[in-house]
Design an enzyme around this catalytic site. Structure first.
Site, PDB file in Angstrom:
ATOM      1  N   LYS A 124       0.863  -1.188   0.000  1.00  0.00           N
ATOM      2  CA  LYS A 124       0.000   0.000   0.000  1.00  0.00           C
ATOM      3  C   LYS A 124       0.899   1.238   0.000  1.00  0.00           C
ATOM      4  O   LYS A 124       1.969   1.222   0.604  1.00  0.00           O
ATOM      5  CB  LYS A 124      -0.890  -0.025   1.268  1.00  0.00           C
ATOM      6  CG  LYS A 124      -1.732   1.228   1.480  1.00  0.00           C
ATOM      7  CD  LYS A 124      -2.807   1.388   0.420  1.00  0.00           C
ATOM      8  CE  LYS A 124      -3.569   2.714   0.556  1.00  0.00           C
ATOM      9  NZ  LYS A 124      -4.314   3.047  -0.687  1.00  0.00           N
TER      10      LYS A 124
ATOM     11  N   CYS B 253      -2.369   8.653  -7.920  1.00  0.00           N
ATOM     12  CA  CYS B 253      -3.563   8.385  -7.116  1.00  0.00           C
ATOM     13  C   CYS B 253      -4.669   9.354  -7.513  1.00  0.00           C
ATOM     14  O   CYS B 253      -4.472  10.565  -7.484  1.00  0.00           O
ATOM     15  CB  CYS B 253      -3.283   8.537  -5.629  1.00  0.00           C
ATOM     16  SG  CYS B 253      -4.796   8.304  -4.677  1.00  0.00           S
TER      17      CYS B 253
ATOM     18  N   LYS C 292       4.654   4.937 -11.349  1.00  0.00           N
ATOM     19  CA  LYS C 292       3.300   4.457 -11.670  1.00  0.00           C
ATOM     20  C   LYS C 292       2.493   5.595 -12.282  1.00  0.00           C
ATOM     21  O   LYS C 292       2.256   6.627 -11.645  1.00  0.00           O
ATOM     22  CB  LYS C 292       2.603   3.900 -10.433  1.00  0.00           C
ATOM     23  CG  LYS C 292       1.260   3.245 -10.771  1.00  0.00           C
ATOM     24  CD  LYS C 292       0.745   2.398  -9.640  1.00  0.00           C
ATOM     25  CE  LYS C 292      -0.561   1.701  -9.989  1.00  0.00           C
ATOM     26  NZ  LYS C 292      -1.058   0.864  -8.897  1.00  0.00           N
TER      27      LYS C 292
ATOM     28  N   THR D 113      -5.824   3.540 -11.336  1.00  0.00           N
ATOM     29  CA  THR D 113      -7.260   3.477 -11.619  1.00  0.00           C
ATOM     30  C   THR D 113      -7.725   4.723 -12.386  1.00  0.00           C
ATOM     31  O   THR D 113      -7.083   5.768 -12.354  1.00  0.00           O
ATOM     32  CB  THR D 113      -8.047   3.344 -10.309  1.00  0.00           C
ATOM     33  OG1 THR D 113      -7.650   4.413  -9.443  1.00  0.00           O
ATOM     34  CG2 THR D 113      -7.758   2.014  -9.630  1.00  0.00           C
TER      35      THR D 113
ATOM     36  N   GLY E  62      -4.188  -3.582 -14.567  1.00  0.00           N
ATOM     37  CA  GLY E  62      -5.518  -3.130 -14.973  1.00  0.00           C
ATOM     38  C   GLY E  62      -6.300  -4.328 -15.483  1.00  0.00           C
ATOM     39  O   GLY E  62      -6.070  -4.804 -16.604  1.00  0.00           O
TER      40      GLY E  62
HETATM   41  O1  RRO Z   1      -5.852   5.128  -1.638  1.00  0.00           O
HETATM   42  C1  RRO Z   1      -6.502   5.294  -2.681  1.00  0.00           C
HETATM   43  O2  RRO Z   1      -7.632   5.799  -2.675  1.00  0.00           O
HETATM   44  C2  RRO Z   1      -5.961   4.942  -3.992  1.00  0.00           C
HETATM   45  C3  RRO Z   1      -4.665   5.177  -4.390  1.00  0.00           C
HETATM   46 BR1  RRO Z   1      -3.377   5.893  -3.265  1.00  0.00          BR
HETATM   47  C4  RRO Z   1      -4.264   4.895  -5.733  1.00  0.00           C
HETATM   48  O3  RRO Z   1      -3.133   5.102  -6.160  1.00  0.00           O
HETATM   49  N1  RRO Z   1      -5.209   4.379  -6.550  1.00  0.00           N
HETATM   50  C5  RRO Z   1      -6.450   4.124  -6.149  1.00  0.00           C
HETATM   51  O4  RRO Z   1      -7.278   3.653  -6.940  1.00  0.00           O
HETATM   52  N2  RRO Z   1      -6.829   4.405  -4.869  1.00  0.00           N
END
Ligand code: RRO
Length: 321
Positions: free
Chosen positions: A44, A131, A167, A195, A244
């Site tokens: 994470k 993110c 990323k 995402t 993905g």
């Molecule tokens: O923690 C998130 O909400 C999150 C992160 Br850091 C990310 O890089 N990608 C995502 O879909 N959620």
């Protein structure tokens, strides 16, 4: 089919990793999955300070995937160094671990890399520049700001010899430029993609997620991820990590055909925590049936003129099919 892959000066026993945000710091999954069977995993994302994250609900499913807005909830650098990294060092043997780092400021990345570089038990860092769920000054993820991409990668490069993955975002209209900038700035590999921003609304028009919008993942993201890998493949010599919608072994094969040397499994692990190890087995079976000798034979090489990075021993051009 031989699945071993030499990359970043290390051997990956197979090309299947678990993606950041879907496996905690390894320990969370170790009770249900034999982590030792995986090629690796990405933690994470960690920030300098602990973060509570966004209001619940943080995840919602839809027909073709899911939406999340976790909001970077994580225990922060101090707990990472005191508890999470020692656990990984003491319990993870064969999988290659990347520590994902994120921040609000460009300098947060440098601080995190510098502070963890001296610890044992992990291979490298994944710089989470993409993110979709936390606001940064300027309002767009770093991955969509070329100056920020350059600054983050250069500053981290100056602080560590470990492999650095950048990323990137799925909604980058100038992806080739971003890829070249990350290459020039000293990244060792690129992870594509994070995402895709989206929203789910209930009948009354109220968002399903507490934070409103979120990041979309799962099978619906696969075409976007594949296209991003393919575009990046033409723009850099760096090894690529495809993520993905990887749900079955054939999805991993598709990412290799697009140019990815490694793949990451994310959303599929939520429905089936053993998705990663199932895909490893599926790849072996698929290769045996098709008479494919090695995973690396599947990986589309970079074109000879691609990118600005120097060709290294582990580059797909020289090391691939
Ligand atoms: O923690 C998130 O909400 C999150 C992160 Br850091 C990310 O890089 N990608 C995502 O879909 N959620």
């Amino acid at each position: 089919m031989r699945l071993e892959t030499e990359l970043f000066g290390a051997t990956f026993q197979n090309p299947v990793l678990l993606s950041s945000g879907t496996c905690g710091f390894g320990r969370e999954l170790a009770e249900v999955v034999d982590l030792e069977l995986l090629g690796g995993f990405v933690t994470k994302s960690v920030t300098v300070e602990p973060r509570e994250g966004n209001p619940a609900p943080r995840v919602a499913e839809f027909g073709a995937g899911m939406l999340n807005s976790v909001g970077l909830a994580n225990p922060g650098l101090t707990v990472m160094r005191r508890e999470k990294l020692p656990w990984i060092r003491d319990h993870v043997r064969r999988p290659r671990v990347f520590v994902s780092v994120a921040g609000r400021e460009v300098d947060d990345y440098r601080t995190l890399v510098e502070a963890m570089d001296g610890y044992d038990g992990f291979l490298g860092f994944e710089l989470n520049l993409s993110c979709p769920n936390v606001s940064v000054p300027g309002g767009r993820p770093f991955a969509l700001d070329p100056d920020a991409v350059r600054a983050v990668v250069e500053r981290c490069r100056a602080r560590t010899q470990r492999p650095l993955l950048a990323k990137l975002a799925p909604n980058d209209p100038t992806l080739e430029t971003t890829v070249r900038i990350a290459t020039e700035a000293g990244a060792d590999g690129l992870t594509l993609v994070n995402t895709l921003p989206g929203i789910l609304l209930k009948g009354e028009g109220v968002p399903e997620l507490g934070a409103g919008q979120g990041g979309m993942s799962g099978p619906a993201l696969r075409p976007t991820g594949l296209l991003a890998v393919r575009r990046a493949r033409a723009a850099t010599h760096l090894p690529l990590v495809g993520v993905g919608g990887v749900t079955h072994a054939l999805d991993a094969v598709a990412y290799a055909r697009a140019g990815a040397s490694l793949v990451q499994v994310g959303t599929a692990s939520f429905a089936d925590p053993r998705a990663g190890t199932r895909i490893v087995k599926g790849l072996r079976r698929w290769g045996a049936r098709r008479g494919v000798e090695a995973w690396r034979d599947l990986v589309a090489p970079a074109p000879l003129e691609a990118g600005t990075g120097s060709i290294t021993k582990n580059d797909p051009v020289t090391d691939g099919a």
